[in-house]
Write a protein that holds these residues in place. Structure first.
Motif, PDB file in Angstrom:
ATOM      1  N   GLY A 383       0.783  -1.219   0.000  1.00  0.00           N
ATOM      2  CA  GLY A 383       0.000   0.000   0.000  1.00  0.00           C
ATOM      3  C   GLY A 383       0.823   1.281   0.000  1.00  0.00           C
ATOM      4  O   GLY A 383       0.593   2.175  -0.838  1.00  0.00           O
ATOM      5  N   PRO A 384       1.784   1.443   0.918  1.00  0.00           N
ATOM      6  CA  PRO A 384       2.587   2.666   0.931  1.00  0.00           C
ATOM      7  C   PRO A 384       3.307   2.924  -0.388  1.00  0.00           C
ATOM      8  O   PRO A 384       3.399   4.070  -0.837  1.00  0.00           O
ATOM      9  N   GLU A 385       3.820   1.860  -1.011  1.00  0.00           N
ATOM     10  CA  GLU A 385       4.491   2.020  -2.301  1.00  0.00           C
ATOM     11  C   GLU A 385       3.509   2.516  -3.357  1.00  0.00           C
ATOM     12  O   GLU A 385       3.841   3.370  -4.197  1.00  0.00           O
ATOM     13  N   ALA A 386       2.267   1.995  -3.308  1.00  0.00           N
ATOM     14  CA  ALA A 386       1.248   2.415  -4.266  1.00  0.00           C
ATOM     15  C   ALA A 386       0.883   3.884  -4.078  1.00  0.00           C
ATOM     16  O   ALA A 386       0.694   4.625  -5.061  1.00  0.00           O
ATOM     17  N   ILE A 387       0.798   4.325  -2.832  1.00  0.00           N
ATOM     18  CA  ILE A 387       0.491   5.736  -2.563  1.00  0.00           C
ATOM     19  C   ILE A 387       1.575   6.629  -3.146  1.00  0.00           C
ATOM     20  O   ILE A 387       1.298   7.678  -3.755  1.00  0.00           O
ATOM     21  N   GLY A 388       2.834   6.210  -3.013  1.00  0.00           N
ATOM     22  CA  GLY A 388       3.936   6.979  -3.581  1.00  0.00           C
ATOM     23  C   GLY A 388       3.830   7.094  -5.093  1.00  0.00           C
ATOM     24  O   GLY A 388       4.057   8.169  -5.665  1.00  0.00           O
ATOM     25  N   LEU A 390       1.071   6.920  -6.888  1.00  0.00           N
ATOM     26  CA  LEU A 390      -0.063   7.780  -7.212  1.00  0.00           C
ATOM     27  C   LEU A 390       0.262   9.257  -7.027  1.00  0.00           C
ATOM     28  O   LEU A 390      -0.227  10.110  -7.778  1.00  0.00           O
ATOM     29  N   TRP A 391       1.090   9.580  -6.040  1.00  0.00           N
ATOM     30  CA  TRP A 391       1.496  10.977  -5.832  1.00  0.00           C
ATOM     31  C   TRP A 391       2.341  11.477  -7.003  1.00  0.00           C
ATOM     32  O   TRP A 391       2.256  12.647  -7.410  1.00  0.00           O
ATOM     33  N   GLU A 392       3.175  10.594  -7.537  1.00  0.00           N
ATOM     34  CA  GLU A 392       4.152  11.008  -8.540  1.00  0.00           C
ATOM     35  C   GLU A 392       3.668  10.820  -9.976  1.00  0.00           C
ATOM     36  O   GLU A 392       4.311  11.315 -10.912  1.00  0.00           O
ATOM     37  N   THR A 393       2.558  10.080 -10.172  1.00  0.00           N
ATOM     38  CA  THR A 393       2.123   9.722 -11.525  1.00  0.00           C
ATOM     39  C   THR A 393       0.734  10.262 -11.804  1.00  0.00           C
ATOM     40  O   THR A 393      -0.168  10.140 -10.969  1.00  0.00           O
ATOM     41  N   ARG A 422      -7.284  11.509  -5.060  1.00  0.00           N
ATOM     42  CA  ARG A 422      -7.742  11.130  -6.401  1.00  0.00           C
ATOM     43  C   ARG A 422      -9.201  10.666  -6.303  1.00  0.00           C
ATOM     44  O   ARG A 422      -9.504   9.476  -6.421  1.00  0.00           O
ATOM     45  N   PRO A 423     -10.120  11.585  -6.025  1.00  0.00           N
ATOM     46  CA  PRO A 423     -11.514  11.189  -5.748  1.00  0.00           C
ATOM     47  C   PRO A 423     -12.199  10.461  -6.899  1.00  0.00           C
ATOM     48  O   PRO A 423     -13.165   9.724  -6.668  1.00  0.00           O
ATOM     49  N   ASP A 424     -11.740  10.649  -8.125  1.00  0.00           N
ATOM     50  CA  ASP A 424     -12.375  10.000  -9.277  1.00  0.00           C
ATOM     51  C   ASP A 424     -11.727   8.669  -9.644  1.00  0.00           C
ATOM     52  O   ASP A 424     -12.109   8.044 -10.650  1.00  0.00           O
ATOM     53  N   LEU A 425     -10.756   8.236  -8.852  1.00  0.00           N
ATOM     54  CA  LEU A 425     -10.038   7.002  -9.165  1.00  0.00           C
ATOM     55  C   LEU A 425     -10.971   5.794  -9.025  1.00  0.00           C
ATOM     56  O   LEU A 425     -11.652   5.612  -8.019  1.00  0.00           O
ATOM     57  N   LYS A 426     -11.009   4.965 -10.061  1.00  0.00           N
ATOM     58  CA  LYS A 426     -11.814   3.751 -10.012  1.00  0.00           C
ATOM     59  C   LYS A 426     -11.002   2.623  -9.376  1.00  0.00           C
ATOM     60  O   LYS A 426      -9.792   2.544  -9.565  1.00  0.00           O
ATOM     61  N   VAL A 427     -11.711   1.782  -8.611  1.00  0.00           N
ATOM     62  CA  VAL A 427     -11.033   0.757  -7.811  1.00  0.00           C
ATOM     63  C   VAL A 427     -11.662  -0.609  -8.065  1.00  0.00           C
ATOM     64  O   VAL A 427     -12.884  -0.755  -8.075  1.00  0.00           O
TER      65      VAL A 427
END
Length: 472
Positions: A383-388, A390-393, A422-427
C-alpha cells in the motif's frame, strides 16, 4: 410424566422399561441389572425416554439401591431429569465452534492457496492457447487448468459452508431466476430423469445472490441425479411460506416471518434419519470414493444461512428426498440483472492501471495478462508504495489491488487513502479471501467491485472493462 398418565393403583412395573427408546433399552437395562447384582448403591445413566407424543427426550437418570444387611437389593429409588434442552444447546455450541474452526482454517489457507491457483490457472490457459497446433500438449494444459479450477471450487465450498464467501445479493424473482437456469438443469440430468417445474403464481420477492443460488441449486440437482441411478422424477417448486413463532422456537437461527421457498425433490433412494442429520456436514458423503467431495450440501447450507435463510431436509428410504430453501421476503422492487457476457468475447483497452499485489508471482502474472490486453501497467508490492506512485504519476485510471497485504495497509485502506487526493479514481479489489475489509455480515459493501481469485483471463478482462466503463 412426559405426557404419560400416571395411575398409582394400576402401575405396571415394566412401564418405565417399555418407554425407554428401543435403541437404548438393552444397554440401560443391562447396566442397571449389573449394578443390582453387584454391591454398588448408586446407578446413573443418560438415555432417550419416549414422550407420549412419540418424541424422544434425553434424560439423566439417577438411582439409589437400598440393600439389606446381606447386600441384597430391596428397593430402588430413582429420578429422571430432562436434559433435552441442555444437550441441544450444547450441540448448537459445538456446531458453532466447528463452524468457526472451519472458517479460521479455510480463511487461513484460502488467500495463499488461491494466489497459487491464480498463477497455475492463468499459465495453463496461456499454454493452451499457444499449443493449439499440438493436441497432446494442449490437452495436458487444459487438464491442468481444469484441476486448478476444481481446487478453487473446493476452497469456495469450504468458505461457503463457513459463511465467509462474499455475497452480492439482489432483490429477485425466484421464478425468473429458476426459469433462466432451466437449460442448465436439463443438461445436468440424464435422459431417464423427468424434470418438472412448479412455479408459484404471485411469488414474493427475495434478496439473494443469483450466481450463488444457481450453484446451490446445481449442487442439489447433482445430488438428486446421483440418488436416481435408474431414473426417476425431479421437481423444482417455488412457493410463498410463513414460518411462525412455534416453528422458529424449534429451529435454531430461524426468525419467524415471511419467506420465499424453493425446493428440489427427487424420487431416489432416500436417506435414513441418521444420514439425513449429517447431510450438511463438510466432507460427509455416502458416495463411493472419488465420486464426491462431501462439500456440495455443506456449501448449500452455508449459502442459505449466510443469506439469512433456512434450509430443511425431508427424506425417507425408498421414497426420495426433498430439500427446501427459505429466503426472507423482500418488499423492495426486483433489481435488474446484467446480461451475461459472451464467453468468447475478451475486451481490453489502453488505460493506465496501477496493480498492487504483495505476491511476486501473482503480480508478475497479472501484469502480463493486463499488458496482453493492451493496458499500461504500473506495479507496487504494498500500500505505501502504491500511494507513492499515485502521488508522482498522473493519468492512473484504475487501482487494481489485493485486499490482504502486509505493510500496515490493506487494500480497503489503500483505496480510501488514494481517493482522498484522487476522488475519481476507479477501484477494483481482487483477493482469494476478503476477511472483513470489504465484506460485512457476509455481503459486499455497497459500491465495491471484487474479482475473486483464482480467475480466468476472460473474467479478468470483463471485470476490468466493466469497472473502467462504469459511471462511478
Amino acid at each position: 410424566m412426559y405426557g404419560h398418565p400416571f395411575d398409582d393403583d394400576n402401575a405396571d412395573p415394566d412401564i418405565w422399561a417399555n418407554r425407554i427408546h428401543a435403541s437404548d433399552r438393552e444397554e440401560v437395562l443391562h447396566q442397571l441389572r449389573s449394578v443390582i447384582a453387584g454391591a454398588g448403591n448408586v446407578w446413573s445413566h443418560e438415555y432417550r425416554f419416549m414422550r407420549a407424543d412419540g418424541s424422544a427426550a434425553i434424560v439423566s437418570d439417577q438411582a439409589f439401591i437400598i440393600r439389606d444387611e446381606a447386600g441384597t437389593a430391596l428397593r430402588i429409588l430413582g429420578s429422571m431429569r430432562d436434559m433435552t434442552e441442555q444437550r441441544e444447546l450444547e450441540q448448537k455450541l459445538r456446531e458453532s465452534q466447528k463452524l468457526e474452526a472451519v472458517g479460521q482454517l479455510t480463511g487461513g489457507v484460502a488467500h495463499d492457496f488461491n494466489n497459487l491457483l491464480t498463477v497455475i490457472l492463468g499459465n495453463a490457459e496461456e499454454l493452451s492457447e499457444l499449443l493449439r497446433e499440438d493436441s497432446q500438449l494442449r490437452q495436458m494444459a487444459e487438464m491442468t487448468a481444469t484441476a486448478a479450477a476444481r481446487g478453487a471450487e473446493l476452497t469456495a465450498h469450504l468458505l461457503a459452508f463457513a459463511r465467509r464467501q462474499p455475497l452480492q445479493p439482489m432483490v429477485s424473482d425466484l421464478n425468473r431466476l429458476v426459469q433462466g437456469m432451466e437449460g442448465l438443469f436439463r443438461r445436468t440430468l440424464s435422459e431417464d430423469i423427468d424434470i418438472e417445474f412448479v412455479r408459484c403464481a404471485g411469488l414474493w420477492q427475495t434478496e439473494v445472490d443469483p450466481g450463488q443460488l444457481e450453484v446451490a441449486l446445481l449442487n442439489l440437482m447433482v445430488n438428486a441425479r446421483d440418488a436416481m441411478p435408474l431414473g426417476g422424477k425431479l421437481t423444482i417448486e417455488t412457493a410463498n411460506a410463513r414460518l411462525d413463532e412455534e416453528y422458529a422456537a424449534n429451529h435454531t437461527e430461524v426468525i419467524a416471518g415471511q419467506y420465499v421457498m424453493v425446493s428440489v425433490t427427487d424420487t431416489g433412494n432416500g436417506m435414513d434419519p441418521v444420514t439425513a442429520s449429517r447431510a450438511f456436514e463438510p466432507f460427509f458423503t455416502t458416495k463411493a470414493a472419488g465420486k464426491g467431495s462431501g462439500l456440495g450440501l455443506s456449501m448449500v447450507f452455508g449459502f442459505v444461512k449466510q443469506s439469512r435463510g433456512h434450509i430443511k431436509i425431508y427424506s425417507e428410504i425408498g421414497e426420495g428426498t426433498s430439500i427446501k430453501l427459505y429466503f426472507p421476503r423482500s418488499h423492495l422492487a426486483a433489481s435488474a440483472i446484467a446480461p451475461a457476457q459472451s464467453e468468447e468475447a475478451v475486451f481490453g483497452g489502453t488505460e493506465r492501471i496501477l496493480l498492487v499485489e504483495d505476491d511476486d508471482l501473482v503480480r508478475e502474472h497479472l501484469a502480463n495478462q493486463l499488458t496482453s490486453l493492451g493496458y499500461q501497467v504500473l506495479q507496487a508490492g504494498n500500500g505505501p508504495e502504491a500511494i507513492g506512485i499515485l502521488w508522482e504519476t498522473t493519468g492512473v485510471d484504475l487501482l487494481l489491488t489485493d485486499i490482504v497485504m502486509p505493510g500496515g495497509m490493506n487494500g480497503r485502506e489503500l483505496a480510501e487513502r488514494a481517493r482522498q487526493f484522487r476522488p475519481d479514481l476507479k477501484v477494483l479489489f481482487t483477493s482469494g479471501y476478503t476477511e472483513n475489509a470489504i465484506v460485512h455480515h457476509g455481503r459486499l459493501d455497497p459500491g465495491v467491485e471484487l474479482l475473486s481469485k483464482p480467475y480466468r483471463r476472460k473474467e479478468l478482462a470483463a471485470k476490468v472493462r466493466r469497472v473502467l466503463d462504469s459511471d462511478s
